[in-house]
Design an enzyme around this catalytic site. Structure first.
Site, PDB file in Angstrom:
ATOM      1  N   ARG A  57      -9.565   1.024  -7.236  1.00  0.00           N
ATOM      2  CA  ARG A  57     -10.499   2.045  -6.797  1.00  0.00           C
ATOM      3  C   ARG A  57     -10.685   3.265  -7.677  1.00  0.00           C
ATOM      4  O   ARG A  57     -11.664   3.982  -7.501  1.00  0.00           O
ATOM      5  CB  ARG A  57     -10.116   2.499  -5.396  1.00  0.00           C
ATOM      6  CG  ARG A  57     -10.350   1.418  -4.375  1.00  0.00           C
ATOM      7  CD  ARG A  57      -9.910   1.871  -3.025  1.00  0.00           C
ATOM      8  NE  ARG A  57      -8.473   2.063  -3.021  1.00  0.00           N
ATOM      9  CZ  ARG A  57      -7.777   2.390  -1.937  1.00  0.00           C
ATOM     10  NH1 ARG A  57      -8.401   2.594  -0.810  1.00  0.00           N
ATOM     11  NH2 ARG A  57      -6.477   2.532  -2.005  1.00  0.00           N
ATOM     12  N   ASP A  72      -3.471  -9.085  -3.663  1.00  0.00           N
ATOM     13  CA  ASP A  72      -2.833  -8.228  -2.665  1.00  0.00           C
ATOM     14  C   ASP A  72      -1.626  -8.936  -2.074  1.00  0.00           C
ATOM     15  O   ASP A  72      -1.569 -10.173  -2.059  1.00  0.00           O
ATOM     16  CB  ASP A  72      -3.815  -7.835  -1.549  1.00  0.00           C
ATOM     17  CG  ASP A  72      -3.276  -6.637  -0.763  1.00  0.00           C
ATOM     18  OD1 ASP A  72      -3.450  -5.497  -1.237  1.00  0.00           O
ATOM     19  OD2 ASP A  72      -2.647  -6.849   0.288  1.00  0.00           O
ATOM     20  N   ARG A 109     -17.425  -4.550  -6.976  1.00  0.00           N
ATOM     21  CA  ARG A 109     -17.016  -4.916  -5.627  1.00  0.00           C
ATOM     22  C   ARG A 109     -18.136  -4.801  -4.576  1.00  0.00           C
ATOM     23  O   ARG A 109     -17.976  -5.306  -3.458  1.00  0.00           O
ATOM     24  CB  ARG A 109     -15.835  -4.034  -5.191  1.00  0.00           C
ATOM     25  CG  ARG A 109     -14.442  -4.562  -5.537  1.00  0.00           C
ATOM     26  CD  ARG A 109     -13.998  -5.654  -4.581  1.00  0.00           C
ATOM     27  NE  ARG A 109     -14.340  -5.339  -3.210  1.00  0.00           N
ATOM     28  CZ  ARG A 109     -13.681  -4.509  -2.432  1.00  0.00           C
ATOM     29  NH1 ARG A 109     -12.603  -3.919  -2.859  1.00  0.00           N
ATOM     30  NH2 ARG A 109     -14.076  -4.273  -1.199  1.00  0.00           N
ATOM     31  N   ARG A 115      -1.251  -0.156  -9.434  1.00  0.00           N
ATOM     32  CA  ARG A 115      -2.586   0.039  -8.876  1.00  0.00           C
ATOM     33  C   ARG A 115      -3.589   0.536  -9.929  1.00  0.00           C
ATOM     34  O   ARG A 115      -4.508   1.273  -9.607  1.00  0.00           O
ATOM     35  CB  ARG A 115      -2.554   1.008  -7.681  1.00  0.00           C
ATOM     36  CG  ARG A 115      -1.801   0.473  -6.461  1.00  0.00           C
ATOM     37  CD  ARG A 115      -2.576  -0.658  -5.805  1.00  0.00           C
ATOM     38  NE  ARG A 115      -2.014  -1.056  -4.521  1.00  0.00           N
ATOM     39  CZ  ARG A 115      -2.431  -0.593  -3.340  1.00  0.00           C
ATOM     40  NH1 ARG A 115      -3.411   0.272  -3.283  1.00  0.00           N
ATOM     41  NH2 ARG A 115      -1.878  -1.013  -2.247  1.00  0.00           N
ATOM     42  N   TYR A 145       4.013  -5.570   8.066  1.00  0.00           N
ATOM     43  CA  TYR A 145       2.596  -5.708   8.461  1.00  0.00           C
ATOM     44  C   TYR A 145       2.435  -6.791   9.526  1.00  0.00           C
ATOM     45  O   TYR A 145       1.616  -6.661  10.437  1.00  0.00           O
ATOM     46  CB  TYR A 145       1.731  -6.061   7.251  1.00  0.00           C
ATOM     47  CG  TYR A 145       1.468  -4.900   6.324  1.00  0.00           C
ATOM     48  CD1 TYR A 145       0.699  -3.818   6.738  1.00  0.00           C
ATOM     49  CD2 TYR A 145       1.973  -4.879   5.032  1.00  0.00           C
ATOM     50  CE1 TYR A 145       0.454  -2.749   5.898  1.00  0.00           C
ATOM     51  CE2 TYR A 145       1.731  -3.815   4.179  1.00  0.00           C
ATOM     52  CZ  TYR A 145       0.972  -2.744   4.617  1.00  0.00           C
ATOM     53  OH  TYR A 145       0.733  -1.696   3.777  1.00  0.00           O
TER      54      TYR A 145
HETATM   55  O1  CP3 Z   1      -3.720  -2.662  -9.809  1.00  0.00           O
HETATM   56  C1  CP3 Z   1      -2.881  -3.251  -9.127  1.00  0.00           C
HETATM   57  O2  CP3 Z   1      -1.783  -2.764  -8.825  1.00  0.00           O
HETATM   58  C2  CP3 Z   1      -3.165  -4.710  -8.739  1.00  0.00           C
HETATM   59  C3  CP3 Z   1      -3.599  -4.989  -7.464  1.00  0.00           C
HETATM   60  C4  CP3 Z   1      -2.833  -4.645  -6.190  1.00  0.00           C
HETATM   61  C5  CP3 Z   1      -3.523  -4.336  -4.993  1.00  0.00           C
HETATM   62  N1  CP3 Z   1      -2.614  -4.264  -3.986  1.00  0.00           N
HETATM   63  C6  CP3 Z   1      -4.979  -4.198  -4.881  1.00  0.00           C
HETATM   64  C7  CP3 Z   1      -5.536  -3.471  -3.742  1.00  0.00           C
HETATM   65  C8  CP3 Z   1      -1.470  -4.667  -5.889  1.00  0.00           C
HETATM   66  C9  CP3 Z   1      -0.291  -4.903  -6.814  1.00  0.00           C
HETATM   67  C10 CP3 Z   1      -1.349  -4.427  -4.479  1.00  0.00           C
HETATM   68  C11 CP3 Z   1      -0.070  -4.463  -3.769  1.00  0.00           C
HETATM   69  C12 CP3 Z   1      -0.007  -3.915  -2.400  1.00  0.00           C
HETATM   70  N2  CP3 Z   1      -0.898  -4.107  -1.369  1.00  0.00           N
HETATM   71  C13 CP3 Z   1       1.073  -3.178  -1.906  1.00  0.00           C
HETATM   72  C14 CP3 Z   1       2.311  -2.811  -2.698  1.00  0.00           C
HETATM   73  C15 CP3 Z   1       2.043  -1.687  -3.626  1.00  0.00           C
HETATM   74  C16 CP3 Z   1       1.950  -0.302  -3.017  1.00  0.00           C
HETATM   75  O3  CP3 Z   1       0.940   0.339  -3.272  1.00  0.00           O
HETATM   76  O4  CP3 Z   1       2.877   0.109  -2.320  1.00  0.00           O
HETATM   77  C17 CP3 Z   1       0.810  -2.867  -0.562  1.00  0.00           C
HETATM   78  C18 CP3 Z   1       1.680  -2.065   0.377  1.00  0.00           C
HETATM   79  C19 CP3 Z   1      -0.445  -3.478  -0.220  1.00  0.00           C
HETATM   80  C20 CP3 Z   1      -1.150  -3.477   1.089  1.00  0.00           C
HETATM   81  C21 CP3 Z   1      -2.444  -2.767   0.955  1.00  0.00           C
HETATM   82  N3  CP3 Z   1      -3.570  -3.349   0.420  1.00  0.00           N
HETATM   83  C22 CP3 Z   1      -2.777  -1.411   1.252  1.00  0.00           C
HETATM   84  C23 CP3 Z   1      -1.830  -0.406   1.871  1.00  0.00           C
HETATM   85  C24 CP3 Z   1      -4.107  -1.196   0.875  1.00  0.00           C
HETATM   86  C25 CP3 Z   1      -4.914   0.093   0.891  1.00  0.00           C
HETATM   87  C26 CP3 Z   1      -5.889   0.172   2.016  1.00  0.00           C
HETATM   88  C27 CP3 Z   1      -6.882   1.315   1.817  1.00  0.00           C
HETATM   89  O5  CP3 Z   1      -8.087   0.998   1.714  1.00  0.00           O
HETATM   90  O6  CP3 Z   1      -6.474   2.470   1.760  1.00  0.00           O
HETATM   91  C28 CP3 Z   1      -4.584  -2.418   0.361  1.00  0.00           C
HETATM   92  C29 CP3 Z   1      -5.925  -2.680  -0.186  1.00  0.00           C
HETATM   93  C30 CP3 Z   1      -5.995  -2.788  -1.661  1.00  0.00           C
HETATM   94  N4  CP3 Z   1      -5.172  -3.559  -2.425  1.00  0.00           N
HETATM   95  C31 CP3 Z   1      -6.952  -2.168  -2.496  1.00  0.00           C
HETATM   96  C32 CP3 Z   1      -6.692  -2.610  -3.799  1.00  0.00           C
HETATM   97  C33 CP3 Z   1      -7.463  -2.304  -5.037  1.00  0.00           C
HETATM   98  C34 CP3 Z   1      -8.071  -1.278  -2.031  1.00  0.00           C
HETATM   99  C35 CP3 Z   1      -9.183  -2.128  -1.551  1.00  0.00           C
HETATM  100  C36 CP3 Z   1     -10.523  -1.531  -1.857  1.00  0.00           C
HETATM  101  O7  CP3 Z   1     -10.874  -1.415  -3.055  1.00  0.00           O
HETATM  102  O8  CP3 Z   1     -11.256  -1.255  -0.901  1.00  0.00           O
END
Ligand code: CP3
Length: 351
Positions: A41, A86, A50, A37, A161
């Site tokens: 953010r 994602d 964004r 990650r 999910y």
């Molecule tokens: O930097 C990186 O790792 C690359 C991008 C990446 C994202 N999601 C971007 C993202 C990766 C590898 C993921 C994988 C992902 N997505 C996982 C597995 C990794 C982990 O953290 O366990 C999971 C469970 C998800 C599902 C998911 N997507 C969640 C739980 C969330 C958070 C929701 C929130 O707003 O709290 C997301 C959204 C997400 N994916 C964001 C990012 C940068 C945040 C979106 C935003 O910027 O508003």
């Protein structure tokens, strides 16, 4: 091996990079570090880019996804980029109604629970992955010798999910389904495995030099359930990419008791979460597996001296493994001060 001769792993750009060397169990020229990650953010330049674009839209605009992927490499000097996307993008591209709700996570228009729901799941077509290939190609054209890591969600985490229709803590829905309707469950898991496998393969073929499968919610399972109802599908996801000869990482959280079973399901490298010291993880894996991890993300917000002491302990424990790629034990928390990450990269590279 079916990678093209102009792939970064084939044309000399990344094959001898510290990351790939360590993933292959060799001795790298410096300790490789990247952060799960890292793209997203915690970076002001990400939040700025964004504005006005939803999360899923940003993943499907190739130039934007490439730019976000590159931001942490420029800022922190990490040894790898991770593709900005994602785990639910394959669902979206297949035509499943899904969105990422800010502060919540993935939410489906309609949870997938019945035989009819599963039978109606659309297949993920090869053409629908074109925006992913394009974003990867744009990214690797800028990365030079720094490898790009592609990723996908493991079938259990994706299916969790799909069945709940939203994030949940205990994953009761999927855990009920695997016992109450095992055949239906297997069908759903196979769908998720194929969607994730194709998504990962598209990234690897387009230029990613390594791949990681995230099983973020597998920690809600006991070993018997994991082995019987989940491992075969994770293995099936890996089957989509094994022939490419690209190093593959398998990561879960809360999975200390599943480590051996996860390794048996697939992957060349095990990602270890912050709960299990790396020397113990190495012992559990018979001393034979390269490890990635596992700085506790909670300590990013502690005084530097506290963080540095912890990081040195992680490096010492990691030195017991055949090789070690430094990372966090889960993703970068959104409120992390990016300057701490940059300083951490400098520290790791100085040791
Ligand atoms: O930097 C990186 O790792 C690359 C991008 C990446 C994202 N999601 C971007 C993202 C990766 C590898 C993921 C994988 C992902 N997505 C996982 C597995 C990794 C982990 O953290 O366990 C999971 C469970 C998800 C599902 C998911 N997507 C969640 C739980 C969330 C958070 C929701 C929130 O707003 O709290 C997301 C959204 C997400 N994916 C964001 C990012 C940068 C945040 C979106 C935003 O910027 O508003």
């Amino acid at each position: 091996m079916t990678l093209s001769p102009s792939h970064p792993l084939m044309d000399g750009r990344t094959a001898n990079s510290p990351l790939i060397t360590a993933y292959r169990g060799g001795t790298p020229s410096r300790r490789p570090i990247w952060f799960m990650r890292q793209a997203g953010r915690s970076l002001p330049e990400y939040r700025e880019l964004r504005v006005g674009t939803t999360m899923l839209e940003s993943c499907l605009k190739p130039a934007m996804a490439a730019e976000i992927t590159l931001q942490p490499v420029r800022r922190h000097g990490v040894d790898a980029a991770i593709f900005f996307s994602d785990i639910v993008i394959p669902l979206k591209l297949a035509g499943v109604g899904v969105d990422i709700v800010p502060g919540v996570g993935p939410v489906l228009d309609k949870p997938i629970r019945t035989a009819a729901d599963i039978a109606a799941l659309p297949e993920l077509t090869d053409e629908s992955l074109d925006p992913i290939r394009e974003a990867v190609a744009l990214t690797v054209a800028e990365l030079g010798n720094t490898p790009l890591i592609g990723f996908a969600g493991a079938p259990f985490t994706v299916a969790a999910y799909m069945v709940e229709g939203k994030p949940s803590r205990d994953h009761l829905g999927p855990r009920t389904m695997m016992h109450a309707q095992p055949e239906l469950w297997a069908e759903l898991m196979n769908w998720a495995a194929d969607a994730s496998g194709k998504f990962l393969r598209a990234q690897l073929e387009a230029g990613a030099s390594a791949g990681q499968l995230f099983d973020s919610w597998a920690g809600s399972l006991g070993l018997a359930d994991y082995t019987a109802h989940v491992a075969p599908a994770s293995s099936r996801a890996f089957d989509h990419v094994r022939d490419l000869g690209v190093p593959l990482v398998h990561f879960g959280t809360g999975t200390s008791e599943l480590l051996g079973a996860m390794y048996a399901a697939g992957g060349d490298v095990m990602g270890v979460d912050y709960r299990l010291p790396l020397d113990e993880a190495n012992r559990r894996l018979g001393g034979a597996v390269p490890l990635q991890g596992n700085i506790d993300p909670a300590l990013l917000n502690a005084p530097w001296e506290v963080l540095e002491k912890h990081v040195r302990e992680v490096l010492a424990a990691g030195s017991s493994a055949p090789s070690h790629v430094v990372n966090l034990g889960h993703g970068v928390p959104p409120e992390t001060d990016p300057a701490v990450l940059t300083r951490l990269v400098e520290l790791i590279h100085s040791i």
